[in-house]
Design a protein around this motif. Structure first.
Motif, PDB file in Angstrom:
ATOM      1  N   ARG A 178      11.553   4.269  16.212  1.00  0.00           N
ATOM      2  CA  ARG A 178      10.870   5.211  15.330  1.00  0.00           C
ATOM      3  C   ARG A 178      10.642   4.650  13.932  1.00  0.00           C
ATOM      4  NH1 ARG A 178      12.663   7.315  19.490  1.00  0.00           N
ATOM      5  NH2 ARG A 178      11.770   9.217  20.410  1.00  0.00           N
ATOM      6  N   LEU A 179      10.999   3.413  13.705  1.00  0.00           N
ATOM      7  CA  LEU A 179      10.634   2.761  12.450  1.00  0.00           C
ATOM      8  C   LEU A 179       9.156   2.396  12.500  1.00  0.00           C
ATOM      9  CD1 LEU A 179      13.671   0.374  11.774  1.00  0.00           C
ATOM     10  CD2 LEU A 179      13.299   2.715  10.959  1.00  0.00           C
ATOM     11  N   GLU A 180       8.525   2.435  11.347  1.00  0.00           N
ATOM     12  CA  GLU A 180       7.083   2.186  11.311  1.00  0.00           C
ATOM     13  C   GLU A 180       6.747   0.730  11.650  1.00  0.00           C
ATOM     14  OE1 GLU A 180       7.757   5.974   9.718  1.00  0.00           O
ATOM     15  OE2 GLU A 180       8.668   4.102   9.011  1.00  0.00           O
ATOM     16  N   ILE A 181       7.564  -0.215  11.180  1.00  0.00           N
ATOM     17  CA  ILE A 181       7.311  -1.627  11.460  1.00  0.00           C
ATOM     18  C   ILE A 181       8.612  -2.321  11.837  1.00  0.00           C
ATOM     19  CG2 ILE A 181       6.460  -3.841  10.585  1.00  0.00           C
ATOM     20  CD1 ILE A 181       4.765  -2.345   8.571  1.00  0.00           C
ATOM     21  N   GLU A 195      17.469   6.643   8.446  1.00  0.00           N
ATOM     22  CA  GLU A 195      17.945   7.930   7.936  1.00  0.00           C
ATOM     23  C   GLU A 195      17.368   8.297   6.571  1.00  0.00           C
ATOM     24  OE1 GLU A 195      22.300   8.267  10.141  1.00  0.00           O
ATOM     25  OE2 GLU A 195      22.230   7.836   7.988  1.00  0.00           O
ATOM     26  N   ASN A 196      16.992   7.311   5.760  1.00  0.00           N
ATOM     27  CA  ASN A 196      16.706   7.604   4.358  1.00  0.00           C
ATOM     28  C   ASN A 196      15.289   7.320   3.884  1.00  0.00           C
ATOM     29  OD1 ASN A 196      19.472   8.392   3.698  1.00  0.00           O
ATOM     30  ND2 ASN A 196      19.970   6.254   4.089  1.00  0.00           N
ATOM     31  N   ARG A 197      14.444   6.736   4.724  1.00  0.00           N
ATOM     32  CA  ARG A 197      13.107   6.393   4.241  1.00  0.00           C
ATOM     33  C   ARG A 197      12.289   7.630   3.883  1.00  0.00           C
ATOM     34  NH1 ARG A 197      12.864   6.945   9.586  1.00  0.00           N
ATOM     35  NH2 ARG A 197      10.899   7.071  10.736  1.00  0.00           N
ATOM     36  N   GLU A 198      12.426   8.696   4.666  1.00  0.00           N
ATOM     37  CA  GLU A 198      11.646   9.907   4.373  1.00  0.00           C
ATOM     38  C   GLU A 198      12.136  10.563   3.085  1.00  0.00           C
ATOM     39  OE1 GLU A 198       9.043  11.012   5.803  1.00  0.00           O
ATOM     40  OE2 GLU A 198       8.960   9.824   7.657  1.00  0.00           O
ATOM     41  N   ALA A 199      13.443  10.588   2.881  1.00  0.00           N
ATOM     42  CA  ALA A 199      13.991  11.205   1.677  1.00  0.00           C
ATOM     43  C   ALA A 199      13.588  10.442   0.422  1.00  0.00           C
ATOM     44  CB  ALA A 199      15.517  11.286   1.777  1.00  0.00           C
ATOM     45  N   LEU A 200      13.395   9.124   0.544  1.00  0.00           N
ATOM     46  CA  LEU A 200      13.038   8.311  -0.617  1.00  0.00           C
ATOM     47  C   LEU A 200      11.530   8.258  -0.860  1.00  0.00           C
ATOM     48  CD1 LEU A 200      15.548   5.361  -0.172  1.00  0.00           C
ATOM     49  CD2 LEU A 200      15.505   7.016  -2.053  1.00  0.00           C
ATOM     50  N   GLU A 216       0.831  -1.206   0.000  1.00  0.00           N
ATOM     51  CA  GLU A 216       0.000   0.000   0.000  1.00  0.00           C
ATOM     52  C   GLU A 216       0.869   1.262   0.000  1.00  0.00           C
ATOM     53  OE1 GLU A 216      -3.592   2.092   2.613  1.00  0.00           O
ATOM     54  OE2 GLU A 216      -2.452   0.420   3.454  1.00  0.00           O
ATOM     55  N   ALA A 217       1.926   1.261   0.836  1.00  0.00           N
ATOM     56  CA  ALA A 217       2.824   2.419   0.878  1.00  0.00           C
ATOM     57  C   ALA A 217       3.566   2.585  -0.444  1.00  0.00           C
ATOM     58  CB  ALA A 217       3.820   2.257   2.025  1.00  0.00           C
ATOM     59  N   ALA A 218       3.917   1.477  -1.079  1.00  0.00           N
ATOM     60  CA  ALA A 218       4.601   1.549  -2.374  1.00  0.00           C
ATOM     61  C   ALA A 218       3.686   2.125  -3.438  1.00  0.00           C
ATOM     62  CB  ALA A 218       5.086   0.156  -2.779  1.00  0.00           C
ATOM     63  N   ARG A 219       2.429   1.725  -3.403  1.00  0.00           N
ATOM     64  CA  ARG A 219       1.468   2.270  -4.369  1.00  0.00           C
ATOM     65  C   ARG A 219       1.304   3.779  -4.199  1.00  0.00           C
ATOM     66  NH1 ARG A 219      -2.576  -1.297  -2.440  1.00  0.00           N
ATOM     67  NH2 ARG A 219      -2.508  -3.371  -3.380  1.00  0.00           N
ATOM     68  N   LYS A 220       1.222   4.217  -2.943  1.00  0.00           N
ATOM     69  CA  LYS A 220       0.959   5.627  -2.649  1.00  0.00           C
ATOM     70  C   LYS A 220       2.210   6.497  -2.695  1.00  0.00           C
ATOM     71  CE  LYS A 220      -3.054   4.740   0.312  1.00  0.00           C
ATOM     72  NZ  LYS A 220      -3.601   4.861   1.704  1.00  0.00           N
ATOM     73  N   GLY A 221       3.398   5.866  -2.661  1.00  0.00           N
ATOM     74  CA  GLY A 221       4.639   6.635  -2.629  1.00  0.00           C
ATOM     75  C   GLY A 221       4.861   7.313  -1.297  1.00  0.00           C
ATOM     76  N   THR A 222       4.582   6.568  -0.217  1.00  0.00           N
ATOM     77  CA  THR A 222       4.783   7.105   1.126  1.00  0.00           C
ATOM     78  C   THR A 222       5.911   6.368   1.834  1.00  0.00           C
ATOM     79  OG1 THR A 222       3.064   5.631   2.007  1.00  0.00           O
ATOM     80  CG2 THR A 222       2.393   7.842   1.373  1.00  0.00           C
ATOM     81  N   ALA A 223       6.597   7.075   2.716  1.00  0.00           N
ATOM     82  CA  ALA A 223       7.731   6.502   3.437  1.00  0.00           C
ATOM     83  C   ALA A 223       7.258   5.423   4.400  1.00  0.00           C
ATOM     84  CB  ALA A 223       8.469   7.601   4.197  1.00  0.00           C
ATOM     85  N   LEU A 224       8.038   4.354   4.476  1.00  0.00           N
ATOM     86  CA  LEU A 224       7.755   3.274   5.413  1.00  0.00           C
ATOM     87  C   LEU A 224       9.067   2.574   5.729  1.00  0.00           C
ATOM     88  CD1 LEU A 224       5.337   1.669   6.799  1.00  0.00           C
ATOM     89  CD2 LEU A 224       5.684   0.000   4.954  1.00  0.00           C
ATOM     90  N   GLY A 225       9.441   2.578   7.005  1.00  0.00           N
ATOM     91  CA  GLY A 225      10.658   1.896   7.425  1.00  0.00           C
ATOM     92  C   GLY A 225      10.322   0.564   8.062  1.00  0.00           C
ATOM     93  N   VAL A 226      10.906  -0.519   7.537  1.00  0.00           N
ATOM     94  CA  VAL A 226      10.610  -1.861   8.020  1.00  0.00           C
ATOM     95  C   VAL A 226      11.912  -2.574   8.353  1.00  0.00           C
ATOM     96  CG1 VAL A 226       9.535  -4.085   7.487  1.00  0.00           C
ATOM     97  CG2 VAL A 226       8.568  -1.968   6.543  1.00  0.00           C
TER      98      VAL A 226
END
Length: 268
Positions: free
Chosen positions: A61-64, A180-185, A28-38
Motif C-alpha cells: 500500500r505504499l505509493e512507490i 503509518e505516518n505518511r498521511e498524517a504528515l 511534485e508531492a513535496a511541492r503540493k503537500g501531498t502524502a507519498l510513501g516511498v
C-alpha cells in the motif's frame, strides 16, 4: 523517465521505475503537500513482506516501492520483461532527491539512526549541499514509540516547516513508520535504509563492479558480519528458491493475501 507500474515479486508489489521518475514524483508531492510513501527494497526488504502478511499489507500500500537491489531488478526483468537498466538504490536516490530539494528550496527533515550518525549526516550535508535547508534532524529512540511520543514527533516534523522526511530506522521498522505516518504528515516520507550511514561517511560504498554484479550484500557482510550474516545467507537463499518457483509457475504468489495491521507500532 520510466514508470511501468507495480509488479508482483513473491507477493510483494515493486514498481518498475527509474531514478528520474521517483525524484520527479517525490518533488511534485513535496511541492503540493501531498502524502507519498516511498521505500527502496533490496532482497531483505522484499523478504520481510514475504514472511509476514501484515508487513506485506503495508508494503503493498505504499505509493512507490523501488527495486533497490540488483537481484530484485533482475527478477523483474526476467518475470515481466521490464527492461530496467538500473536498480533504484536507496543511498543514490536519497542523494538525488536531496539535490533536487535544495534546488527547489524544499526543507527536509532527517529522522533515525544513532545520534552520532545523524549529526555526522547533517554536518556533511551542510557542506556538500549548502543550499539545502535541513529543517530538523533527530536520532532514533531505538524502541517502539508510545502514542503520545509519536504524535509529538509528528508535530515537531510539521512545525519544522519540512516538506520531505527521510527515515533511517532500518528495515522493516522504517517501512512501518512510512506506512503509518505518511498521511498524517501530508508530505513525502521516504524509507532510505543505509543511506544515512553512507551519506554520513560511516560506511564505504563497494566498487561499481561489485554493485553491478549484485554482490553488494557480500561486501556489506564483510563489513558487518555479526549483524548481517543471518539476513544475507539465509534470506538470499530463500529468495532465490522462491524466485525460481515463481518463474517456473510452480508457485503463484498472491499480493492480495495479506492481513491489515490491528494497531500502530511506529518505531523511533
Amino acid at each position: 523517465m520510466m514508470n511501468e507500474g507495480k509488479r508482483n515479486l513473491l507477493g510483494v508489489l515493486v514498481d518498475a521505475v527509474d531514478y528520474e521518475y521517483v525524484v520527479s514524483r517525490t518533488i511534485e508531492a513535496a511541492r503540493k503537500g501531498t502524502a507519498l510513501g516511498v521505500s527502496a527494497l533490496a532482497v531483505h526488504g522484499v523478504m520481510t513482506g514475504v514472511g509476514n502478511s501484515v508487513q506485506r499489507y503495508r508494503l503493498n500500500r505504499l505509493e512507490i516501492v523501488t527495486p533497490d537491489g540488483q537481484p530484485v531488478r533482475w527478477l523483474m526483468n526476467i518475470l515481466y520483461g521490464t527492461r530496467l537498466r538500473d536498480r533504484v538504490y536507496g543511498p543514490r536516490l536519497t542523494a538525488e532527491i536531496l539535490r533536487a530539494a535544495a534546488a527547489e528550496g524544499l526543507p527536509v527533515f532527517l529522522y533515525g539512526s544513532s545520534k552520532q550518525i545523524n549529526e555526522a549526516l547533517r554536518n556533511r550535508l551542510e557542506k556538500l549541499l549548502p543550499a539545502l535547508t535541513i529543517a530538523g534532524a533527530e536520532p532514533s529512540a531505538f524502541r517502539t514509540l508510545e502514542a503520545a511520543e509519536r504524535e509529538a514527533l509528528l508535530g515537531r516534523i510539521r512545525e519544522s516547516g519540512a516538506r520531505l522526511v527521510f527515515i533511517g530506522l532500518g528495515c522493516p521498522k522504517q517501512e512501518v513508520f512510512v506506512y503509518e505516518n505518511r498521511e498524517a504528515l501530508s508530505m513525502p516520507v521516504l524509507a532510505v535504509g543505509a543511506a544515512f550511514d553512507y551519506l554520513a561517511g560511516v560506511l564505504r560504498e563497494p566498487p561499481e563492479t561489485v554493485q553491478r554484479l549484485g554482490l553488494q550484500w557480500l561486501y556489506r557482510l564483510f563489513q558487518q558480519p555479526k549483524r548481517l550474516a543471518k539476513r544475507y545467507l539465509i534470506l538470499n537463499a530463500k529468495f532465490t528458491v522462491m524466485a525460481a518457483a515463481q518463474w517456473c509457475g510452480i508457485w503463484r504468489p498472491d499480493p492480495l493475501t495479506t492481513n491489515a495491521p490491528s494497531e500502530m507500532i511506529s518505531h523511533g
